[in-house]
Write a protein that holds these residues in place. Structure first.
Motif, mmCIF file in Angstrom:
data_model
loop_
_atom_site.group_PDB
_atom_site.id
_atom_site.type_symbol
_atom_site.label_atom_id
_atom_site.label_comp_id
_atom_site.label_asym_id
_atom_site.label_seq_id
_atom_site.Cartn_x
_atom_site.Cartn_y
_atom_site.Cartn_z
ATOM 1 N N ARG A 842 0.827 -1.202 0.000
ATOM 2 C CA ARG A 842 0.000 0.000 0.000
ATOM 3 C C ARG A 842 0.870 1.266 0.000
ATOM 4 N N ASP A 843 1.843 1.319 0.880
ATOM 5 C CA ASP A 843 2.650 2.530 1.025
ATOM 6 C C ASP A 843 3.537 2.789 -0.190
ATOM 7 N N ASN A 844 3.964 1.711 -0.873
ATOM 8 C CA ASN A 844 4.855 1.880 -2.019
ATOM 9 C C ASN A 844 4.131 1.756 -3.358
ATOM 10 N N ARG A 845 2.791 1.688 -3.310
ATOM 11 C CA ARG A 845 1.959 1.641 -4.515
ATOM 12 C C ARG A 845 2.382 0.486 -5.434
ATOM 13 N N ILE A 846 2.528 -0.676 -4.835
ATOM 14 C CA ILE A 846 2.927 -1.883 -5.565
ATOM 15 C C ILE A 846 1.688 -2.733 -5.843
ATOM 16 N N THR A 847 1.550 -3.174 -7.071
ATOM 17 C CA THR A 847 0.453 -4.066 -7.441
ATOM 18 C C THR A 847 0.908 -5.506 -7.256
ATOM 19 N N PHE A 848 0.255 -6.198 -6.345
ATOM 20 C CA PHE A 848 0.592 -7.606 -6.084
ATOM 21 C C PHE A 848 -0.509 -8.494 -6.654
ATOM 22 N N GLU A 849 -0.103 -9.529 -7.411
ATOM 23 C CA GLU A 849 -1.079 -10.416 -8.042
ATOM 24 C C GLU A 849 -0.622 -11.859 -7.929
ATOM 25 N N ALA A 850 -1.554 -12.738 -7.600
ATOM 26 C CA ALA A 850 -1.335 -14.182 -7.686
ATOM 27 C C ALA A 850 -2.345 -14.713 -8.694
ATOM 28 N N THR A 851 -1.874 -15.299 -9.763
ATOM 29 C CA THR A 851 -2.758 -15.739 -10.839
ATOM 30 C C THR A 851 -3.630 -16.908 -10.394
ATOM 31 N N PRO A 852 -4.766 -17.133 -11.064
ATOM 32 C CA PRO A 852 -5.604 -18.301 -10.731
ATOM 33 C C PRO A 852 -4.837 -19.616 -10.799
ATOM 34 N N ALA A 853 -3.915 -19.715 -11.757
ATOM 35 C CA ALA A 853 -3.138 -20.950 -11.878
ATOM 36 C C ALA A 853 -2.289 -21.168 -10.635
ATOM 37 N N PHE A 854 -1.699 -20.085 -10.117
ATOM 38 C CA PHE A 854 -0.899 -20.212 -8.903
ATOM 39 C C PHE A 854 -1.781 -20.549 -7.701
ATOM 40 N N ARG A 855 -2.908 -19.878 -7.596
ATOM 41 C CA ARG A 855 -3.768 -20.083 -6.422
ATOM 42 C C ARG A 855 -4.317 -21.506 -6.349
ATOM 43 N N SER A 856 -4.423 -22.175 -7.468
ATOM 44 C CA SER A 856 -5.004 -23.517 -7.467
ATOM 45 C C SER A 856 -3.956 -24.619 -7.323
ATOM 46 N N LEU A 857 -2.667 -24.278 -7.319
ATOM 47 C CA LEU A 857 -1.653 -25.319 -7.173
ATOM 48 C C LEU A 857 -1.648 -25.848 -5.743
ATOM 49 N N GLN A 858 -1.037 -27.004 -5.567
ATOM 50 C CA GLN A 858 -1.001 -27.634 -4.247
ATOM 51 C C GLN A 858 0.294 -28.424 -4.113
ATOM 52 N N VAL A 859 0.997 -28.226 -2.982
ATOM 53 C CA VAL A 859 2.222 -28.961 -2.706
ATOM 54 C C VAL A 859 2.158 -29.481 -1.275
ATOM 55 N N VAL A 860 2.678 -30.682 -1.052
ATOM 56 C CA VAL A 860 2.680 -31.275 0.290
ATOM 57 C C VAL A 860 4.059 -31.096 0.900
ATOM 58 N N ASP A 861 4.157 -30.307 1.959
ATOM 59 C CA ASP A 861 5.443 -30.049 2.603
ATOM 60 C C ASP A 861 5.193 -29.348 3.930
ATOM 61 N N LEU A 862 6.278 -28.911 4.557
ATOM 62 C CA LEU A 862 6.180 -28.202 5.829
ATOM 63 C C LEU A 862 5.889 -26.728 5.578
ATOM 64 N N PRO A 863 4.858 -26.169 6.169
ATOM 65 C CA PRO A 863 4.625 -24.719 6.026
ATOM 66 C C PRO A 863 5.835 -23.912 6.465
ATOM 67 N N SER A 864 6.546 -24.393 7.492
ATOM 68 C CA SER A 864 7.714 -23.666 7.980
ATOM 69 C C SER A 864 8.858 -23.680 6.976
ATOM 70 N N ARG A 865 8.767 -24.543 5.960
ATOM 71 C CA ARG A 865 9.791 -24.564 4.923
ATOM 72 C C ARG A 865 9.378 -23.721 3.715
ATOM 73 N N ILE A 866 8.100 -23.754 3.360
ATOM 74 C CA ILE A 866 7.636 -23.146 2.122
ATOM 75 C C ILE A 866 7.345 -21.656 2.276
ATOM 76 N N PHE A 867 6.620 -21.281 3.340
ATOM 77 C CA PHE A 867 6.202 -19.888 3.485
ATOM 78 C C PHE A 867 7.386 -18.912 3.529
ATOM 79 N N PRO A 868 8.455 -19.196 4.309
ATOM 80 C CA PRO A 868 9.581 -18.252 4.323
ATOM 81 C C PRO A 868 10.239 -18.053 2.970
ATOM 82 N N VAL A 869 10.182 -19.075 2.091
ATOM 83 C CA VAL A 869 10.768 -18.926 0.755
ATOM 84 C C VAL A 869 10.073 -17.790 0.005
#
Length: 972
Positions: A842-869
């Motif tokens: 918001r403060d830097n006027r950046i447009t952030f987008e996650a495409t439908p293809a990305f939102r529908s993907l699924q991977v099985v792993d540790l959240p503590s490993r994936i989210f920080p990436v």
């Protein structure tokens, strides 16, 4: 005449069913936590407050109760709600999977009577009013009053603050149970209490129960400090239940009493930790959606005793060098994976001597089982020293084989003193043969109510009823442990006998060889410096003298002196290789200064020789009388002769050393040829008959195998070394490189440990910040309504909320805790990133987008490993796109590849190769850690990340990072 009568229930029945049935405080707490689970709570917590009196509270976010539920269910003993009714609508589940009820008898709530003499329960259903009930369990200790005469206050109210005014009124209703009323009930109660008080006085009690009840409610023990810890009371949750326990049992009070630091208090505290750690099954592949924790409130300070993430779980089990993981079927046949000393033996089977009953009340049914351990003796383990040390610590906290029903622990199994499968008793008979050690094993039996209906709790909720089904379960597990110890793990196992000598020899050989090589290199360097430093200094002096002589020859054009100069130079140049310093060990210690002095002197010596060589050529060309062609031939012959002499010198030294080596090995071979004779000769002197022949043959065969292995260990490395020498491999150089690489790796490990310390620090600081966050939020909500409506308050609260959202990022960095693989959807990743960077976008006027293809993907792993990436990648993008006019960040999924793209300036081609190196950065003020951690974290799970190359999709014109997830699916 036949009389028709019914049982009459005295109030004391409640005391027998509640306090009289519970073994200790941890068991009582587990019963109340199971009630929260049955109410579809996703979290439950025990809070212990200091003060006079001490108070404890259990909070959950379950479906809650209203006044009607209190009257028709909570205050009904043995309620029919525990019996399945297909026509009854299901309770509010909040979208959770259906849960098997843990309660059987409808008396679990009475466990509160063990924990404290008085209880206040406050509850709320979703979008409903609050309801409260007050109970003084001491009322039910009186055998002279009827249960029907005891009346308990129940209140319903809309706003949480109304409870403060209702509590005194509820206490009055409670005290009316002591009698003194003019009606018939009051008279019965008064007579009953008079009888009980007389009995207590005659028995020598200092204070009667009636007087204790009266005194306890003169001043309300429950206040804001306790109530406002419950999220639902502050409006932070819309439903749930709070059970407040007043004047708590000694086993809980020791946690917050300053003077409770003796041995007895330590025993009590350890028992609670042992019982509640691993309350939910950590060995299932999917984690149960039920978090728990225990918190202490000392004054304004809040500390955590334990939480749901403090476990040894499924992922840790698979990292053990020995483990078994599988299940028993209805016939008692076990099928599961067996790993021995890190070697996966695949799926193995255990068949009992006879199957357990499959029908009727003795039926056992299917159940799962896993157990793992590690070698106590470090010389026998395949774990590293760091892993072995960590396992010792974890065994002290989490060791033991527990039993879980439908994901929740059955007490007391798994405690150090609750070895239900008699592992330690067998180990005491023969530790090697029976192998398993209860305190050093990690594992569990997993049963269910549907598959194992005859495994029922004892009346006291301390274990399972000792019926045939339970005995059959013990027989199967014990049989498996004995059988697998014999076949795979114990000293009688052929597999262990085959593998263990190799492991021990490899451990010992590696340590000895490394130590010897390191010592030899240091000794060689020390000897070299001591012996050749005088020669180097002499060579430097001669170089300086020849340089002066060369200048004089040039000035005088003296051909005779030029000839002598050339001869002296050739003699001095021949010393160059003899004076070359050997490769230095990575750590020189006290040789550091001497080695550097010699190295610098040698460089000066070589430089001087190079200058003299040039001067000799000039003198030969200008002073010598020979023709240029003849001078060139003469120079060639001189150098050829010098090199031939040097090679001949090397050859003589090699042949001498080979002769010495050949002599040494021939002598050793002579000794080895007679080794078998020396071992077996005494055996030949004994008489051998038909009975002893087999033993004799086995013994000499064992001696032969032993010597065969010893010879192989001695001669094979020498042959490999000779092969490498024959192939022209420089063993000394290779050892030097290996030693240096090892040193570099040790340096990197230290760097990584420093980074790991950041994670540990985050864990510690994060815990404190969570506590402080709760304190800040609670006290902000206590401010007057007028202040809370002001714009300044709203801005401050919004900033505080933003800070807590940032702190959420800390949780995946924690080192400890449960590590269960989960299905992670792209939708969840996108929401997490969007929430975390909301203000930055918001403060830097950046447009952030996650495409439908990305939102529908699924991977099985540790959240503590994936989210920080993704946080690290987007964090970098936020920085670089702020330097651009078009500011966009996109998460996309193209051709099976995840793309994190931005519209910044991209990565310079020269930097692409170093992007993922530790501490490399082009960012002002950056640390160069983020991308390295991304690659490392993903690599552990065999995922990969790279900067987009020519053939990769480029979603945006700036930086495009490509992630290849193993096992990724897409539902689009």
């Amino acid at each position: 005449m036949t009389l028709e009568v019914s049982f009459q229930t005295r109030a004391r029945t409640i005391d027998h069913l509640g306090r009289g049935q519970i073994a200790d405080s941890p068991t009582a707490i587990s019963e109340l936590w199971k009630n929260a689970y049955d109410a579809y709570a996703t979290s439950v917590s025990l809070h212990i407050f200091d003060g006079t009196p001490e108070v404890a509270a259990i909070f959950d976010d379950g479906c809650g109760m209203d006044a009607r539920d209190f009257v028709e269910r909570w205050l009904v003993i043995g309620t029919e709600s525990k019996i399945a009714d297909p026509d009854r609508p299901p309770p509010e589940t909040f979208g959770l999977e259906p849960r098997e009820r843990q309660g059987e008898k409808g008396i679990g709530r009475l466990s509160a009577a063990f924990l404290s003499p008085a209880t206040v329960v406050v509850s709320r259903k979703p979008s409903g009013p609050f309801a409260a009930v007050m109970v003084d369990w001491r009322l039910f200790e009186n055998p002279f009053i009827a249960l029907d005469d005891v009346r308990l206050p129940v209140e319903e109210f809309e706003e949480p603050g109304q409870l403060y005014g209702l509590l005194p009124r509820m206490a009055e209703v409670l005290l009316a149970n002591l009698g003194h009323a003019g009606n018939e009930r009051g008279q019965r109660l008064e007579r009953g209490w008079d009888k009980f008080s007389d009995h207590e006085s005659r028995s020598g009690f200092r204070a009667t129960t009636a007087s204790q009840i009266s005194a306890a409610w003169q001043e309300m023990p429950l206040n804001r400090r306790h109530l406002e810890e419950w999220p639902a009371f502050l409006g932070l949750e819309g439903h749930g239940t709070a059970l407040f326990m007043l004047s708590i049992h000694h086993e809980l009070a020791v946690w917050v009493r300053p003077e409770s630091d003796d041995a007895e208090a330590e025993i009590v505290q350890d028992r609670l930790r042992q019982t509640l750690l691993g309350f939910t099954d950590p060995y299932g592949e999917g984690r149960l959606e039920f978090d728990y924790e225990v918190l202490l409130h000392r004054g304004e300070r809040v500390s955590t005793v334990l939480r749901a993430t403090d476990v040894f779980g499924y992922e840790e089990l698979k990292e053990l060098e020995h483990y078994v993981n599988g299940s028993f079927d209805e016939n008692g046949v076990f099928r599961g994976r067996v790993v021995v000393s890190g070697r996966d033996l695949g799926i193995k089977e255990y068949v009992p001597r006879r199957p357990p009953p499959k029908t009727g009340r003795d039926k056992l049914g299917k159940f799962s089982f896993c157990i793992g351990t590690y070698e106590r003796d470090f010389a026998r383990t395949t774990h590293t020293e760091q892993q072995h040390s960590r396992l010792d610590t974890q065994a002290d906290k989490y060791g033991g084989v527990a039993i879980y029903r439908d994901g929740l622990r059955v007490m007391p199994y798994g405690r150090a003193n609750a070895d239900v499968f008699e592992i330690e008793e067998r180990r005491g008979r023969h530790a090697g043969r029976y192998f398993w050690a209860h305190k050093r094993s990690f594992g569990r039996v997993s049963i269910t109510r549907s598959e194992n209906p005859n495994l029922r709790d004892k009346a006291g909720r301390e274990g399972l009823v000792d019926n045939r089904a339970f005995r059959e379960l013990r027989i199967l597990v014990i049989g498996l442990l004995i059988d697998f110890a014999y076949r795979y793990f114990g000293t009688d196992s052929d597999i262990r006998a085959e593998m263990m000598p190799e492991i021990m020899k490899a451990n010992a050989t590696a340590r000895d060889a490394a130590a010897k090589a390191k010592t030899r290199r240091r000794r060689n360097v020390r000897t070299f410096l001591k012996e050749l430093m005088p020669d180097l200094r002499s060579g430097l002096a001669e170089v300086e003298a020849l340089a002066a002589e060369a200048n004089e020859v040039k000035r005088t054009n003296d051909r005779e002196r030029a000839t002598v100069l050339a001869a002296r130079f050739q003699s001095l140049a021949a010393k160059k290789e003899d004076l070359r310093p050997p490769p230095a060990p990575a750590k020189l210690g006290d040789l550091e200064d001497k080695y550097r002095e010699y190295r610098d002197g040698y460089r000066e010596f070589v430089a001087g020789l190079d200058n003299l060589a040039k001067a000799s050529v000039d003198i030969e060309a200008s002073v010598g009388s020979l023709a240029p062609n003849e001078a060139a031939k003469r120079s060639f012959s001189s150098h050829q002769s010098s090199l031939s002499v040097k090679v001949e010198s090397y050859l003589r030294k090699i042949e001498g050393k080979l002769d010495d080596l050949r002599t040494m090995w021939r002598n050793k071979a002579g000794e080895d040829r007679g080794a078998f004779y020396k071992l077996c000769r005494p055996l030949l002197e004994d008489e051998v008959d038909a009975e002893t022949l087999i033993r004799f043959l086995n013994l000499i065969e064992a001696h032969r195998r032993e010597l065969e292995e010893e010879f192989a260990a001695r001669y094979t490395p020498m042959l490999r070394a000779l092969d490498q020498l024959a192939e022209g491999i420089d063993l000394d150089g290779a050892l030097s490189v290996t030693e240096d690489d090892k040193s570099d790796l040790e340096e990197k490990i230290r760097d990584l440990n420093a980074v790991a310390q950041v994670g540990i620090t985050v864990e510690i600081v994060g815990h404190e910040l969570e506590t402080l966050d709760a304190e800040v939020r609670r006290n902000l909500m206590r401010l007057p309504e007028g202040i809370r409506q002001s714009s300044a308050f709203k801005l401050a609260f919004e900033a505080h909320h933003a800070l807590t959202e940032k702190l959420r990022f800390l949780s995946p960095l924690k080192v400890a805790g449960y590590r269960a693989r989960e299905k992670i959807r792209g939708e969840a990743i996108a929401e997490y990133v969007g929430e975390f960077f909301h203000r930055a976008f918001r403060d830097n006027r950046i447009t952030f987008e996650a495409t439908p293809a990305f939102r529908s993907l699924q991977v099985v792993d540790l959240p503590s490993r994936i989210f920080p990436v993704f946080i690290n990648l987007v964090n970098n993008s936020v920085y670089w796109v702020t330097h651009a006019v078009d500011r966009r960040i996109t998460l996309d999924f193209v051709d099976g590849l995840v793309v994190v793209a931005d519209s910044g300036r991209g990565v310079d081609p020269d930097d692409v190769g170093r992007l993922f190196e530790l501490f490399f950065t082009r960012r002002a003020g950056g640390r160069g850690v983020g991308l390295y951690l991304c690659k490392t974290n993903l690599g552990v799970a065999h995922h990969s990340i790279r900067y987009a190359c020519e053939n990769d999709p480029a979603v945006l014109p700036g930086a495009n990072f490509i992630i290849e997830f193993r096992g990724l699916t897409n539902d689009a």
